[in-house]
Design a protein around this motif. Sequence first.
Motif, PDB file in Angstrom:
ATOM      1  N   THR A   1       0.819  -1.216   0.000  1.00 13.70           N
ATOM      2  CA  THR A   1       0.000   0.000   0.000  1.00 13.70           C
ATOM      3  C   THR A   1       0.851   1.264   0.000  1.00 13.70           C
ATOM      4  O   THR A   1       0.350   2.342  -0.332  1.00 13.70           O
ATOM      5  N   ALA A   2       2.131   1.142   0.358  1.00 15.89           N
ATOM      6  CA  ALA A   2       3.017   2.309   0.415  1.00 15.89           C
ATOM      7  C   ALA A   2       3.731   2.575  -0.904  1.00 15.89           C
ATOM      8  O   ALA A   2       4.316   3.636  -1.087  1.00 15.89           O
ATOM      9  N   VAL A   3       3.687   1.600  -1.808  1.00 17.64           N
ATOM     10  CA  VAL A   3       4.373   1.734  -3.096  1.00 17.64           C
ATOM     11  C   VAL A   3       3.345   2.076  -4.168  1.00 17.64           C
ATOM     12  O   VAL A   3       2.313   1.412  -4.266  1.00 17.64           O
ATOM     13  N   PRO A   4       3.580   3.105  -4.968  1.00 20.54           N
ATOM     14  CA  PRO A   4       2.616   3.484  -6.011  1.00 20.54           C
ATOM     15  C   PRO A   4       2.290   2.316  -6.946  1.00 20.54           C
ATOM     16  O   PRO A   4       3.164   1.493  -7.258  1.00 20.54           O
ATOM     17  N   ALA A   5       1.039   2.267  -7.377  1.00 22.15           N
ATOM     18  CA  ALA A   5       0.576   1.165  -8.227  1.00 22.15           C
ATOM     19  C   ALA A   5       1.420   1.022  -9.494  1.00 22.15           C
ATOM     20  O   ALA A   5       1.731  -0.095  -9.922  1.00 22.15           O
ATOM     21  N   LYS A   6       1.816   2.134 -10.084  1.00 24.47           N
ATOM     22  CA  LYS A   6       2.602   2.060 -11.320  1.00 24.47           C
ATOM     23  C   LYS A   6       3.961   1.407 -11.087  1.00 24.47           C
ATOM     24  O   LYS A   6       4.535   0.799 -12.000  1.00 24.47           O
ATOM     25  N   GLU A   7       4.486   1.520  -9.850  1.00 28.74           N
ATOM     26  CA  GLU A   7       5.771   0.899  -9.522  1.00 28.74           C
ATOM     27  C   GLU A   7       5.636  -0.589  -9.259  1.00 28.74           C
ATOM     28  O   GLU A   7       6.613  -1.327  -9.331  1.00 28.74           O
ATOM     29  N   ARG A   8       4.417  -1.026  -8.941  1.00 33.48           N
ATOM     30  CA  ARG A   8       4.218  -2.444  -8.641  1.00 33.48           C
ATOM     31  C   ARG A   8       4.035  -3.280  -9.895  1.00 33.48           C
ATOM     32  O   ARG A   8       4.175  -4.504  -9.838  1.00 33.48           O
ATOM     33  N   ARG A   9       3.742  -2.644 -11.008  1.00 33.33           N
ATOM     34  CA  ARG A   9       3.508  -3.392 -12.241  1.00 33.33           C
ATOM     35  C   ARG A   9       4.826  -3.981 -12.760  1.00 33.33           C
ATOM     36  O   ARG A   9       5.748  -3.269 -13.104  1.00 33.33           O
ATOM     37  N   GLY A  10       4.850  -5.281 -12.820  1.00 31.83           N
ATOM     38  CA  GLY A  10       6.040  -5.973 -13.321  1.00 31.83           C
ATOM     39  C   GLY A  10       7.206  -5.997 -12.369  1.00 31.83           C
ATOM     40  O   GLY A  10       8.282  -6.494 -12.708  1.00 31.83           O
ATOM     41  N   LYS A  11       7.043  -5.445 -11.162  1.00 32.04           N
ATOM     42  CA  LYS A  11       8.124  -5.438 -10.180  1.00 32.04           C
ATOM     43  C   LYS A  11       7.651  -6.060  -8.877  1.00 32.04           C
ATOM     44  O   LYS A  11       6.457  -6.088  -8.579  1.00 32.04           O
ATOM     45  N   ASN A  12       8.599  -6.548  -8.103  1.00 33.85           N
ATOM     46  CA  ASN A  12       8.295  -7.105  -6.793  1.00 33.85           C
ATOM     47  C   ASN A  12       8.389  -5.975  -5.763  1.00 33.85           C
ATOM     48  O   ASN A  12       9.486  -5.482  -5.500  1.00 33.85           O
ATOM     49  N   PRO A  13       7.268  -5.554  -5.171  1.00 34.86           N
ATOM     50  CA  PRO A  13       7.320  -4.428  -4.235  1.00 34.86           C
ATOM     51  C   PRO A  13       7.875  -4.778  -2.867  1.00 34.86           C
ATOM     52  O   PRO A  13       8.145  -3.893  -2.056  1.00 34.86           O
ATOM     53  N   TYR A  14       8.034  -6.089  -2.574  1.00 34.96           N
ATOM     54  CA  TYR A  14       8.410  -6.530  -1.227  1.00 34.96           C
ATOM     55  C   TYR A  14       9.894  -6.834  -1.072  1.00 34.96           C
ATOM     56  O   TYR A  14      10.433  -6.748   0.032  1.00 34.96           O
ATOM     57  N   LYS A  15      10.550  -7.224  -2.151  1.00 33.23           N
ATOM     58  CA  LYS A  15      11.893  -7.800  -2.074  1.00 33.23           C
ATOM     59  C   LYS A  15      12.894  -6.918  -1.338  1.00 33.23           C
ATOM     60  O   LYS A  15      13.602  -7.368  -0.430  1.00 33.23           O
ATOM     61  N   LYS A  16      12.952  -5.634  -1.707  1.00 31.20           N
ATOM     62  CA  LYS A  16      13.957  -4.747  -1.113  1.00 31.20           C
ATOM     63  C   LYS A  16      13.716  -4.535   0.376  1.00 31.20           C
ATOM     64  O   LYS A  16      14.663  -4.527   1.171  1.00 31.20           O
ATOM     65  N   SER A  17      12.452  -4.372   0.769  1.00 32.51           N
ATOM     66  CA  SER A  17      12.147  -4.131   2.187  1.00 32.51           C
ATOM     67  C   SER A  17      12.404  -5.370   3.030  1.00 32.51           C
ATOM     68  O   SER A  17      12.951  -5.272   4.139  1.00 32.51           O
ATOM     69  N   PHE A  18      12.003  -6.542   2.536  1.00 35.91           N
ATOM     70  CA  PHE A  18      12.259  -7.772   3.287  1.00 35.91           C
ATOM     71  C   PHE A  18      13.756  -8.007   3.405  1.00 35.91           C
ATOM     72  O   PHE A  18      14.244  -8.431   4.460  1.00 35.91           O
ATOM     73  N   GLN A  19      14.500  -7.751   2.334  1.00 37.31           N
ATOM     74  CA  GLN A  19      15.955  -7.887   2.392  1.00 37.31           C
ATOM     75  C   GLN A  19      16.540  -6.956   3.441  1.00 37.31           C
ATOM     76  O   GLN A  19      17.385  -7.358   4.253  1.00 37.31           O
ATOM     77  N   ALA A  20      16.100  -5.700   3.433  1.00 33.94           N
ATOM     78  CA  ALA A  20      16.644  -4.709   4.359  1.00 33.94           C
ATOM     79  C   ALA A  20      16.390  -5.085   5.812  1.00 33.94           C
ATOM     80  O   ALA A  20      17.288  -4.991   6.659  1.00 33.94           O
ATOM     81  N   ILE A  21      15.174  -5.510   6.104  1.00 31.61           N
ATOM     82  CA  ILE A  21      14.827  -5.874   7.481  1.00 31.61           C
ATOM     83  C   ILE A  21      15.603  -7.114   7.910  1.00 31.61           C
ATOM     84  O   ILE A  21      16.101  -7.198   9.035  1.00 31.61           O
ATOM     85  N   ARG A  22      15.747  -8.081   7.005  1.00 29.50           N
ATOM     86  CA  ARG A  22      16.525  -9.286   7.315  1.00 29.50           C
ATOM     87  C   ARG A  22      17.978  -8.948   7.615  1.00 29.50           C
ATOM     88  O   ARG A  22      18.570  -9.451   8.575  1.00 29.50           O
ATOM     89  N   ILE A  23      18.573  -8.061   6.815  1.00 28.33           N
ATOM     90  CA  ILE A  23      19.955  -7.660   7.034  1.00 28.33           C
ATOM     91  C   ILE A  23      20.106  -6.981   8.391  1.00 28.33           C
ATOM     92  O   ILE A  23      21.067  -7.241   9.129  1.00 28.33           O
ATOM     93  N   ALA A  24      19.145  -6.125   8.733  1.00 31.52           N
ATOM     94  CA  ALA A  24      19.202  -5.425  10.013  1.00 31.52           C
ATOM     95  C   ALA A  24      19.037  -6.385  11.182  1.00 31.52           C
ATOM     96  O   ALA A  24      19.780  -6.307  12.175  1.00 31.52           O
ATOM     97  N   VAL A  25      18.083  -7.297  11.093  1.00 30.72           N
ATOM     98  CA  VAL A  25      17.827  -8.255  12.178  1.00 30.72           C
ATOM     99  C   VAL A  25      19.061  -9.101  12.456  1.00 30.72           C
ATOM    100  O   VAL A  25      19.406  -9.365  13.618  1.00 30.72           O
ATOM    101  N   ASN A  26      19.749  -9.507  11.407  1.00 29.23           N
ATOM    102  CA  ASN A  26      20.878 -10.421  11.555  1.00 29.23           C
ATOM    103  C   ASN A  26      22.246  -9.735  11.574  1.00 29.23           C
ATOM    104  O   ASN A  26      23.265 -10.409  11.699  1.00 29.23           O
ATOM    105  N   GLY A  27      22.254  -8.411  11.449  1.00 34.82           N
ATOM    106  CA  GLY A  27      23.527  -7.690  11.461  1.00 34.82           C
ATOM    107  C   GLY A  27      24.476  -8.174  10.381  1.00 34.82           C
ATOM    108  O   GLY A  27      25.692  -8.258  10.589  1.00 34.82           O
TER     109      GLY A  27
END
Length: 308
Positions: free
Chosen positions: A186-212
């Motif tokens: 819901t935070a990513v504009p609809a036009k940016e979600r077309r053909g792209k994965n809207p979750y990958k970068k955020s999940f990666q970032a949180i995983r990197i932070a959690v695990n240092g």
Amino acid sequence: MEFQHIPVLLTEVLENFNIRSDGIYVDGTVGGAGHAVEIVKRLTDGGKLIGFDRDPDAVEIASERLKHYPAQVVQHNFDEMADVLPTLGMALVDGILLDLGVSSHQLDEGSRGFSYHQDAPLDMRMSQSGKSAEELVNTAEESELVHILYAYGEEKYARSIAKNIVKRREIQPIRTTGMLAEIIKTAVPAKERRGKNPYKKSFQAIRIAVNGELDHLEKGLQAAFSVLKPHGRLAVITFHSLEDRMVKRQFATWCQGCICPPDFPVCVCGRTPKGKLIQKKPILPSTEELVANRRSHSAKLRIIERND
């Protein structure tokens, strides 16, 4: 316990690792032992392999898969190897492999909370201990969330996503991967979600932070190089640009000689290169591997050899 793992860039690692049959080798991220089994098969003349992993699931399955070989698996992060190896009776080794990032098992096991493909408890802890992703997203300041998403995920909508996380958790705690994925969407504009994965970068970032992960990588590279014998090799497989840039910069530092100003007639610093690159450019997966293993698509392999 199911632990499927297709080792990425396996042929390229074996071809460039310079394995000696009597050598001592470390797999610093042993996971499902995909690389480790193939390395240890070549240690036919008194050689030995030590596997490191902080994930107790990985330690259990790798120990089982390596039990008939000259190998030992320990539950430690790879950045601890300089302290752990002497306790195992070895101070220096002939080669070290680091296969970074999240393992196939961690992604596929929905209950671990690494994947946005399954709704599961929001965990993401590789070691299965310490602060979870759920705790992070529900307690971090908005500014910290923005920093994590931008710095570790290179997410250009970091501010919008962080703002939505804070707004949602004021209504109810964010406890599952599905809840987090919906907030990101819901935070990513609809036009940016077309053909792209809207979750990958955020999940990666949180995983990197959690695990240092980046802190462990910085310390781990230093620890690994410090325990290499002369002509020993350090091979690192990365899966995103943050890791690769860190490895590339550190390798370049080790390969740098004189740092005197260019107008000095002779060298006065006395600095000599500590290592040399096996390939100037990163080694990439073959076309065949890209077709056979989708998780190899962003992989890069860099290898450095320690000088005398």
